[in-house]
Design an enzyme around this catalytic site. Structure first.
Site, mmCIF file in Angstrom:
data_model
loop_
_atom_site.group_PDB
_atom_site.id
_atom_site.type_symbol
_atom_site.label_atom_id
_atom_site.label_comp_id
_atom_site.label_asym_id
_atom_site.label_seq_id
_atom_site.Cartn_x
_atom_site.Cartn_y
_atom_site.Cartn_z
ATOM 1 N N CYS A 8 35.203 42.240 47.704
ATOM 2 C CA CYS A 8 34.208 41.211 47.952
ATOM 3 C C CYS A 8 32.969 41.511 47.123
ATOM 4 O O CYS A 8 32.863 42.574 46.525
ATOM 5 C CB CYS A 8 33.773 41.231 49.411
ATOM 6 N N GLY A 24 35.986 37.943 44.355
ATOM 7 C CA GLY A 24 36.577 37.245 45.488
ATOM 8 C C GLY A 24 36.481 35.753 45.323
ATOM 9 O O GLY A 24 35.399 35.230 45.042
ATOM 10 N N CYS A 47 44.785 51.349 49.100
ATOM 11 C CA CYS A 47 43.359 51.650 49.281
ATOM 12 C C CYS A 47 42.930 51.205 50.668
ATOM 13 O O CYS A 47 43.237 50.095 51.089
ATOM 14 C CB CYS A 47 42.533 50.901 48.236
ATOM 15 N N TYR A 95 39.557 48.325 36.973
ATOM 16 C CA TYR A 95 39.940 46.916 37.044
ATOM 17 C C TYR A 95 38.866 45.976 37.580
ATOM 18 O O TYR A 95 38.703 44.861 37.108
ATOM 19 C CB TYR A 95 41.185 46.779 37.938
ATOM 20 N N CYS A 106 34.316 54.648 43.898
ATOM 21 C CA CYS A 106 35.652 54.087 43.650
ATOM 22 C C CYS A 106 35.921 54.004 42.146
ATOM 23 O O CYS A 106 35.290 53.227 41.433
ATOM 24 C CB CYS A 106 35.731 52.692 44.254
ATOM 25 N N ASN A 133 30.712 44.406 51.818
ATOM 26 C CA ASN A 133 31.782 44.713 50.868
ATOM 27 C C ASN A 133 32.314 46.080 51.243
ATOM 28 O O ASN A 133 31.551 47.033 51.336
ATOM 29 C CB ASN A 133 31.246 44.710 49.435
ATOM 30 N N GLY A 134 33.614 46.160 51.473
ATOM 31 C CA GLY A 134 34.214 47.436 51.851
ATOM 32 C C GLY A 134 35.191 47.242 52.969
ATOM 33 O O GLY A 134 35.646 46.136 53.220
ATOM 34 N N CYS A 156 36.360 58.706 44.066
ATOM 35 C CA CYS A 156 37.530 58.531 44.926
ATOM 36 C C CYS A 156 38.672 58.072 44.031
ATOM 37 O O CYS A 156 38.569 57.046 43.365
ATOM 38 C CB CYS A 156 37.272 57.493 46.012
ATOM 39 N N CYS A 211 43.888 55.969 45.235
ATOM 40 C CA CYS A 211 44.972 55.049 44.869
ATOM 41 C C CYS A 211 45.929 55.666 43.853
ATOM 42 O O CYS A 211 47.051 55.196 43.671
ATOM 43 C CB CYS A 211 44.408 53.716 44.366
HETATM 44 P P1 AMP Z 1 51.353 43.372 39.464
HETATM 45 O O1 AMP Z 1 51.941 42.140 38.869
HETATM 46 O O2 AMP Z 1 51.424 43.336 40.968
HETATM 47 O O3 AMP Z 1 51.918 44.640 38.904
HETATM 48 O O4 AMP Z 1 49.807 43.329 39.162
HETATM 49 C C1 AMP Z 1 49.300 43.898 37.988
HETATM 50 C C2 AMP Z 1 48.147 43.082 37.495
HETATM 51 O O5 AMP Z 1 47.220 42.836 38.547
HETATM 52 C C3 AMP Z 1 47.404 43.796 36.389
HETATM 53 O O6 AMP Z 1 47.334 42.910 35.306
HETATM 54 C C4 AMP Z 1 46.032 44.101 36.962
HETATM 55 O O7 AMP Z 1 45.023 43.765 36.030
HETATM 56 C C5 AMP Z 1 45.909 43.226 38.177
HETATM 57 N N1 AMP Z 1 45.351 43.930 39.346
HETATM 58 C C6 AMP Z 1 45.200 45.235 39.560
HETATM 59 N N2 AMP Z 1 44.650 45.484 40.757
HETATM 60 C C7 AMP Z 1 44.443 44.296 41.338
HETATM 61 C C8 AMP Z 1 43.883 43.867 42.591
HETATM 62 N N3 AMP Z 1 43.402 44.746 43.465
HETATM 63 N N4 AMP Z 1 43.843 42.531 42.842
HETATM 64 C C9 AMP Z 1 44.311 41.651 41.953
HETATM 65 N N5 AMP Z 1 44.835 41.980 40.761
HETATM 66 C C10 AMP Z 1 44.904 43.278 40.444
#
Ligand code: AMP
Length: 451
Positions: A9, A35, A390, A250, A244, A109-110, A441, A444
């Site tokens: 968030c 978000g 996480c 990302y 984090c 957020n958290g 941290c 993950c």
């Molecule tokens: P997946 O298809 O499930 O392997 O998702 C990988 C993709 O999701 C990558 O391109 C990442 O950039 C993106 N990604 C990584 N973490 C998250 C997250 N927490 N929420 C949404 N997208 C994510």
């Protein structure tokens, strides 16, 4: 289910500005990436709090008319990401309440790790909850505290909660900003050019509204904003930072400074490290847009292999109306990313992404690039395998759904049908973010949880 309720968030708070709700609104636009499910703002005119929140993007929740009703010189705002089934408007923030001291709104957020216990204990004592959000616990804890002043009640309440929280509270005359002792989630303080203060999850919000970065709110610190005064700082907890690392991998926007460092530079460093430890011969380096862009630039510069745009991203595919089921996720990847056929045909390609979660995106991308004529596709990931969920506010699925928790790297490579697959290792990731005192941290990637 509760532990999934308050995830990635953004929060913002504006204090001491005549256009407070407008500035909160613009700030939320620049924090939209954190978000997209719901957005909300509460303002105070000194006598009364006003709140508007709804499902959807910031742009669709607010318009000029609505913003006009959010009068006053202070405002707090929130954008929310949530999982399937909990998209009720009641679960949007700010959480607003009337209690014995007046009115209060909170944005968070958290993720509170002891939310369930607190909630059950409160319900046993007769409390009535309106939402599934762990943030609602705070309202009850503050309302039930025996302390006289709000500030003491906030301190009382945050002493009872555990986990990750970057919080902003708004009362009729004051604003409060607080980070948990580990500082899992970011929160920065800035000064608005023509008067007033801003706190926000990321500094990209400051750039947009013409505010200057002062400093981060420290882990364990509570800031109090009062009219005509500089913010007052109280050290509520002895800080034990565990920032984090996924914010750098990302989550945060590349134009933000998070935990005092440029997100873009950190991501580029990851690409440079990746090129050093996971080299491969190829004709070009391409990113998975947008997340993989900075690391791909770093990889290209360090390896000398040309950077190309090999995948086009459609920016107009939102997430709001698509249920996050597996089938729909596959379809969404197809809608979102398409190959630049002329560029990649007959070429050996290194594809850079920031992470593999379930493996859906990578598998689809490799297939798409091969179908478009790439002769070899080498996947390089600018973070270590995501092996553990996480509990501190990033939306990662359960361990069973994390591909790296259930397969070896070779098995993942076979599953995504790439010619090779390699990740950054933990040491290189920590080097990339200039870790010197072990204050990140990395749960993950390691499963080592602090709380
Ligand atoms: P997946 O298809 O499930 O392997 O998702 C990988 C993709 O999701 C990558 O391109 C990442 O950039 C993106 N990604 C990584 N973490 C998250 C997250 N927490 N929420 C949404 N997208 C994510």
């Amino acid at each position: 289910m509760l532990e999934n309720m308050n995830e990635k968030c953004a929060v913002v708070g504006i204090f001491g500005h005549t256009e407070a709700s407008k500035l909160a609104y613009f700030s939320l636009h620049s924090l939209q990436h954190r978000g997209q499910e719901a957005a909300g703002i509460s303002s105070s005119d000194g006598v009364k709090l006003h709140t508007i929140k709804d499902r959807g993007l910031v742009m669709s929740v607010f318009n000029e008319e609505k913003l006009k009703t959010l009068s006053g010189t202070s405002a707090i705002g929130h954008t929310r990401y949530s999982t399937a089934g909990d998209d009720s408007i009641l679960d949007a923030q700010p959480v607003f309440a009337r209690y014995d001291l007046g009115e209060m709104a909170i944005v968070h957020n958290g993720n509170l790790t002891n939310a369930q216990e607190i909630r059950e204990a409160l319900i046993k004592k007769g409390a009535i909850f309106q939402t599934f959000m762990d943030t609602e616990n705070l309202i009850h804890l503050i309302a039930k505290s025996e302390k006289e002043k709000l500030i003491d009640r906030i301190i009382d309440a945050v002493n009872k909660i555990e986990g990750a929280f970057s919080l902003v509270f708004l009362s009729r005359t004051k604003m409060f900003a607080m980070r948990d002792r580990h500082g899992f989630r970011p929160l920065s303080l800035g000064r608005i050019a023509n008067g007033g203060y801003v706190v926000a999850s990321e500094t990209c919000a400051f750039d947009l509204i013409g505010a200057t970065f002062i400093r981060d709110v420290e882990p364990g610190e509570l800031l109090i904003f009062e009219e005509d005064k500089a913010p007052i700082s109280i050290k509520v907890f002895e800080p034990t930072p565990k920032k984090c690392i996924f914010e750098y991998v990302y989550f945060a926007r590349p134009d933000s400074k998070v935990f005092g460092q440029s997100v873009y530079q950190m991501r580029k460093n990851m690409g440079i490290e990746l090129a050093k430890i996971q080299p491969v011969e190829a004709d070009m380096v391409i990113p998975v847009p947008d997340g993989g862009v900075p690391a791909a630039i770093g990889y290209s510069q360090a390896s000398g292999i040309p950077y190309e745009m090999g995948i086009m991203r459609n920016h107009y595919i939102g997430r709001t109306f698509i249920e996050p089921t597996q089938e729909m996720r596959d379809l969404k990847v197809k809608m979102k990313l398409s190959p630049m056929t002329d560029t990649i045909k007959g070429k050996k390609i290194i594809v850079i992404d920031d992470s593999i979660v379930r493996g859906t995106t990578s598998r689809r991308i490799v297939k798409m690039l091969k179908e478009a004529g790439a002769s070899e596709v080498h996947m390089r990931i600018s973070s270590p395998p995501t092996t553990d969920p996480c509990f501190y506010g990033v939306d990662t699925p359960d361990k069973e759904k994390l591909i790296a928790a259930n397969m070896t790297i070779q098995e993942i490579c076979d599953f995504i049908e790439a010619d090779s697959l390699a990740y950054l290792d933990s040491a290189a990731l920590l080097r990339s973010v200039n870790n010197t005192s072990n204050d990140y941290c990395t749960a993950c990637f390691t499963g080592e949880y602090i709380v």
